[in-house]
Write an enzyme that holds these catalytic residues in place. Sequence first.
Site, mmCIF file in Angstrom:
data_model
loop_
_atom_site.group_PDB
_atom_site.id
_atom_site.type_symbol
_atom_site.label_atom_id
_atom_site.label_comp_id
_atom_site.label_asym_id
_atom_site.label_seq_id
_atom_site.Cartn_x
_atom_site.Cartn_y
_atom_site.Cartn_z
ATOM 1 N N ALA A 153 -11.727 2.991 4.899
ATOM 2 C CA ALA A 153 -10.566 1.918 4.259
ATOM 3 C C ALA A 153 -9.768 2.648 3.043
ATOM 4 O O ALA A 153 -9.992 3.929 2.848
ATOM 5 C CB ALA A 153 -11.298 0.825 3.511
ATOM 6 N N HIS A 154 -9.005 1.984 2.488
ATOM 7 C CA HIS A 154 -8.052 2.437 1.604
ATOM 8 C C HIS A 154 -8.806 3.178 0.125
ATOM 9 O O HIS A 154 -9.824 2.615 -0.030
ATOM 10 C CB HIS A 154 -6.949 1.676 1.068
ATOM 11 N N ASN A 155 -8.465 4.210 -0.172
ATOM 12 C CA ASN A 155 -8.770 5.077 -1.264
ATOM 13 C C ASN A 155 -10.121 5.577 -1.025
ATOM 14 O O ASN A 155 -10.855 5.978 -1.967
ATOM 15 C CB ASN A 155 -8.555 3.964 -2.542
ATOM 16 N N GLN A 161 0.903 -1.141 -0.077
ATOM 17 C CA GLN A 161 -0.070 0.247 -0.071
ATOM 18 C C GLN A 161 0.983 1.250 -0.009
ATOM 19 O O GLN A 161 1.227 1.562 1.080
ATOM 20 C CB GLN A 161 -0.914 -0.215 1.171
#
Lengths: 333, 333, 333
Positions: free
Chosen positions: A226-228, A185
């Site tokens: 969460a991511h993005n 990541q």
Amino acid sequence: MEIVGNPSVTVNNISKIEEGAPGTLSFLANPKYTHHIYTTNSSIVLVNKDFVAENEIKATLIKVENAYASIAALLNLVEQARPKRAGIEKNVHIDESVNIPDTHYIGAFSYISPNVILGNNISIYPHVYIGDNVRIGDNVTLYPGVKIYHDCVIGNNCTIHAGAVIGGDGFGFAPTETGYQKIAQIGNVILEDQVEIGANTTIDRATMGSTIIRKGAKIDNLVQIAHNVEIGSNTVMAAQVGVAGSTKIGSQCMFGGQVGVAGHITIGNNVNIGAQSGIPNHVEANQNILGYPAQPARDFARQAVMIKKLPDLNQTIKNLEKEIQALKKKLNE
Amino acid sequence: MEIVGNPSVTVNNISKIEEGAPGTLSFLANPKYTHHIYTTNSSIVLVNKDFVAENEIKATLIKVENAYASIAALLNLVEQARPKRAGIEKNVHIDESVNIPDTHYIGAFSYISPNVILGNNISIYPHVYIGDNVRIGDNVTLYPGVKIYHDCVIGNNCTIHAGAVIGGDGFGFAPTETGYQKIAQIGNVILEDQVEIGANTTIDRATMGSTIIRKGAKIDNLVQIAHNVEIGSNTVMAAQVGVAGSTKIGSQCMFGGQVGVAGHITIGNNVNIGAQSGIPNHVEANQNILGYPAQPARDFARQAVMIKKLPDLNQTIKNLEKEIQALKKKLNE
Amino acid sequence: MEIVGNPSVTVNNISKIEEGAPGTLSFLANPKYTHHIYTTNSSIVLVNKDFVAENEIKATLIKVENAYASIAALLNLVEQARPKRAGIEKNVHIDESVNIPDTHYIGAFSYISPNVILGNNISIYPHVYIGDNVRIGDNVTLYPGVKIYHDCVIGNNCTIHAGAVIGGDGFGFAPTETGYQKIAQIGNVILEDQVEIGANTTIDRATMGSTIIRKGAKIDNLVQIAHNVEIGSNTVMAAQVGVAGSTKIGSQCMFGGQVGVAGHITIGNNVNIGAQSGIPNHVEANQNILGYPAQPARDFARQAVMIKKLPDLNQTIKNLEKEIQALKKKLNE
């Protein structure tokens, strides 16, 4: 401003109207609490200027344009009167590459990694961890035990509460024949200005690019981003909300507690989501939704009523079947 | 590998295809994102070898066997190029009984208790707490503020993110006439090899015996694993899942976010559980379940449709009642 | 106490009956586990005095008044035999205004602010943060990384697990034309005596007045308690529960995991709430409720059965419509 009652009474604390004690000042803004004004022991009550008493009131009333705004201003005055921490305490770890701004508090046992850039008027409480290359704006407060992983960006006037984790790895693994393989990541997290993050909340770094919390968004405790993900400007999320990866949420939204949002979807501006709702799909702007899976709040309410009636409905259907049998029999006679 | 377009273009970063900028490399693996390839400003796009363009594409395409695997490999290369931390920083607390391995990073303000055993190539970030007798395998990374209570065991190649708590007391109290009496929790937690634990997740120690997370399991942020739970090999749990005490979960399962699992039940291998589901009872292997209480996903979907129709159904039943009344009247004439 | 079998067998550990190994002592209290007694390899099993074997048992049985209470007592003995930490480690930050009690453990990297008052026999593990003016009672244990904001009060015999945050700001913002304005949170948190708080749980300070957790309440991991909430005496909350602001919860309640409770409501004494329930409104005392929105558990169960039957019910209604059409046709012939 108008004073009704004894104008010379003094107070030395602020209390809730239902818990009011002599020597304290309370306020009345929510009509649900109106009945307390006739029994409160508070010495002073702030009320809206259009308040009309229906019974006798012991307290001195101060009528103001907006009682809630006035009490908020008073609370802020009290808060500002608390002693401010300043300077650098002993036992800190600050990489030599880091410039310390003129105005600051850096608490003991805090850790500042290489190439961190710090704004003015920052408060870094004890046990804070700031990773490599992190940028932190002006007037930022990081409460005890905040952890910010490398490369993240914190805007001006942000507040991050104790134990929050900014920039932990997004949850990405590729299935292989020998088990899951981690996807690195390499992105970051960006908090724009005026963002507040609650205690023990976690905001994951993007796989690539950025997870973004836009200007003025307020996020409560124990929330998972969460991511993005992107959270729009002035959107407010209550505690324990979870938002899955790559979802984009608009501005001016309000999320109740424990809401869950699926990944890779879009939620428009001005969407209100009731507590504990589950959001599997895109949501248009200006909706008021609720339930699992969520739907317009009015539909949810109607269905909730119907679900309670289901056992009765089932009985009605059984009765209809019997009646029809009876009719058939009669007709065949 | 095949190159379509200008083979001499260069890039210096990786971006998502929908956010692609000149000088960056993107990838296309999910068909939902295909339309972005015709508008992206990325200079290079990795695509699967069977990709066929339907319109003109500005970017140079690199056709590979598996675009997702290729980008994952690239991301890992980028990650590995980041400077690695090494050595022991000042201001650590390491009990004299502890042997420091040859390869290691031990960050400032980390705390290592008596009789801890550390593997090779470990990274212990600042503010980590490791309790008495803990054993930690090779190639383990403990991010800032991880806390591991006494007697726990961490396998090889494990990663634990910031703020996670491993081995806190299980929640056990016996009711007595004067209130609850605590049941001592004398077991531990075992993480087998290749386990990843998310930020601020909590995994409680067993009352006696062990709470076990088996090889290759991946657990996201803010998850709660209660005492004496077992999580099978290569099972994946999204954020905010909660598993109550003594439940055994099989291998290769996938849990969506915010799932809740009752205590003292068994879930078989290869079970997929949709987000926010509630699991009150045993679940056989190879199920795909959803809902509260959870049931086969297909049944849930059919019932969700029916629930939306309930107000209409109610009206239909009322109409039927009227028709029957009319029929009865007519028949009695 | 009665011994059945070899009275001279010895053990050196405690195990669960289903995992029993030679040389260990197990117990049988839950009838669901009875079948394990005939196959366990434990050398000794504690059983209730009314236990009657239906098959041969290898282990030596010790019959006692209450097997569960006996094992709890044994577990506590084992726990008490663990070496106790004592004294003040190096690298602590203790303000000079603070008196250290006679009996104490204060771990490295812990931080104690001005005017903190500490009781006797306290254990403060590493990385604990205690803010200004906090009062801590006797026999309190604060596990690693606990953070207590200023002005909070911790009663006697309290235990707070790793990473919990006591006294973070309540989530209060007033909407303005330029975005949300923070409402200062000038109250505190009070934990009365015998309270236990789980790992990474967050309990917010009151806007004014106090958020209160009453005597003997037990709160599990990752729970969110909002500002101005009150939790009654001996109430037990499982992990990941969330309680919104100003809600008052009675004594002797039991909350399952992931329950969500709305703000500004009252829940009576002796209320049991099933896991994942959502509580939007006031709840009378002595209820057993479940669901989203929650209702009496019996009603929930009946409705859950009906929801599963909905597709069948829909078919039945369609059949009735056809039958009525047929009847009408016949009647008109």
